[in-house]
Design a protein around this motif. Structure first.
Motif, PDB file in Angstrom:
ATOM      1  N   PHE A   1       0.825  -1.199   0.000  1.00 11.15           N
ATOM      2  CA  PHE A   1       0.000   0.000   0.000  1.00 11.15           C
ATOM      3  C   PHE A   1       0.865   1.258   0.000  1.00 11.15           C
ATOM      4  N   ASP A   2       0.301   2.323  -0.552  1.00 12.86           N
ATOM      5  CA  ASP A   2       0.997   3.607  -0.579  1.00 12.86           C
ATOM      6  C   ASP A   2       0.955   4.294   0.780  1.00 12.86           C
ATOM      7  N   MET A   3      -0.130   4.082   1.505  1.00 17.73           N
ATOM      8  CA  MET A   3      -0.310   4.748   2.788  1.00 17.73           C
ATOM      9  C   MET A   3      -1.157   3.885   3.704  1.00 17.73           C
ATOM     10  N   ILE A   4      -0.895   3.992   4.987  1.00  9.34           N
ATOM     11  CA  ILE A   4      -1.711   3.333   6.004  1.00  9.34           C
ATOM     12  C   ILE A   4      -2.177   4.392   6.990  1.00  9.34           C
ATOM     13  N   PHE A   5      -3.453   4.348   7.323  1.00  8.02           N
ATOM     14  CA  PHE A   5      -3.943   5.134   8.455  1.00  8.02           C
ATOM     15  C   PHE A   5      -4.477   4.160   9.479  1.00  8.02           C
TER      16      PHE A   5
END
Length: 291
Positions: free
Chosen positions: A31-35
């Motif tokens: 993934f490009d980003m995790i929140f």
């Protein structure tokens, strides 16, 4: 074989019903980003003030605390799993209060992440402190970190500056808590406002980026991703919150509702002056979940 609990018609929003500790090791995807909005472990039979009423702070068994050692191990374990799912230039955002954010920061450092910022979300409409023995709790913290210390990360500087009236965006964000229109399908007890998640996504991802949320709750991250032209995988183990997430995303299938929500979020309105929101057809080919 993983079977999604729900997937939107255009495949930009996928929900898995289950435990992230069990599901994340079962697939390979970066993934490009995790929140992540992990448990704060605050359900200790105390009381708080909400919507003019005194209420219990208990949110569910998932938020009940343990020993400091168990909480530390919990944070280390889920962060280690998430690190494996990040692209080499990917970043992670983790929200919390003073109760858990220091433990999270320590685990991030131990795992090799580089902390970039600690955002202070200053709520413009915090609930009062009913004991009158402390300062009113009006802030939460959000750590932003990248996977590798020496690998450049994405930061949409010009967009953040444009949103902030031509000035550099600071690490203090004065934004309100959730508005009534964000609870049209119901409410999660720790639901984050779309204004916060939209800014996070716009600041650190490109259009069409893949975003992971291992503690999806009511999938505010996913709703913000849809509204900003990104793609989302949420994992949630509680049945009622998976159903709430499904209902919230299904609500956006109505074009009028979709456009109405977008118009209510200032950052999205201003971002479109620099970068029109892309459609799913414009996403890079080959980037699909393996299930």
């Amino acid at each position: 074989m993983i079977v999604p609990y729900y997937r939107s018609n255009n495949r930009d929003f996928t929900l898995l019903h289950g435990d992230s500790f069990e599901l994340l090791p079962q697939f390979e995807f970066k993934f490009d980003m995790i929140f992540a909005d992990p448990p704060y472990f605050l359900s200790n039979d105390g009381i708080s003030y909400q919507a003019g009423k005194i209420v219990s702070v208990n949110k569910g068994d998932w938020d009940k605390g343990g020993t400091p050692e168990k909480i530390k191990q919990f944070n280390y374990n889920w962060l280690a799993l998430c690190r494996e799912k990040l692209k080499e230039n990917g970043t992670i955002w983790v929200s919390g209060t003073y109760h858990n954010i220091f433990a999270v920061a320590n685990s991030l450092t131990e795992l090799g992440f580089k902390i970039l910022n600690v955002i202070t979300w200053a709520k413009t409409n915090p609930p009062p402190n009913i004991s009158c023995r402390y300062f009113t709790y009006s802030t939460e913290f959000i750590i932003w970190a990248r996977k590798n210390a020496k690998r450049p990360h994405l930061y949409n500087y010009e967009m953040m500056r444009h949103i902030n009236e031509g000035k550099q965006m600071t690490d203090v964000w004065r934004l309100p808590a959730i508005a009534p229109w964000e609870k049209s399908c119901g409410k999660h007890p720790t639901q984050k406002p779309l204004a916060v998640l939209s800014r996070i996504i716009l600041s650190s991802t490109a259009p069409g980026a893949w975003i992971l949320d291992p503690f999806a709750g009511s999938s505010t991250t996913g709703i913000a991703a849809t509204l900003t032209g990104r793609r989302y995988l949420g994992i949630e183990r509680e049945q009622e919150f998976v159903d709430l997430s499904h209902a919230r995303r299904a609500e956006l299938e109505d074009t009028k509702t979709f456009l109405s929500f977008r118009s209510k979020i200032k950052d999205i309105r201003l971002s479109e002056e620099l970068e029109p929101i892309c459609t799913v057809q414009e996403y890079q080919e080959g980037e699909e979940l393996p299930f």
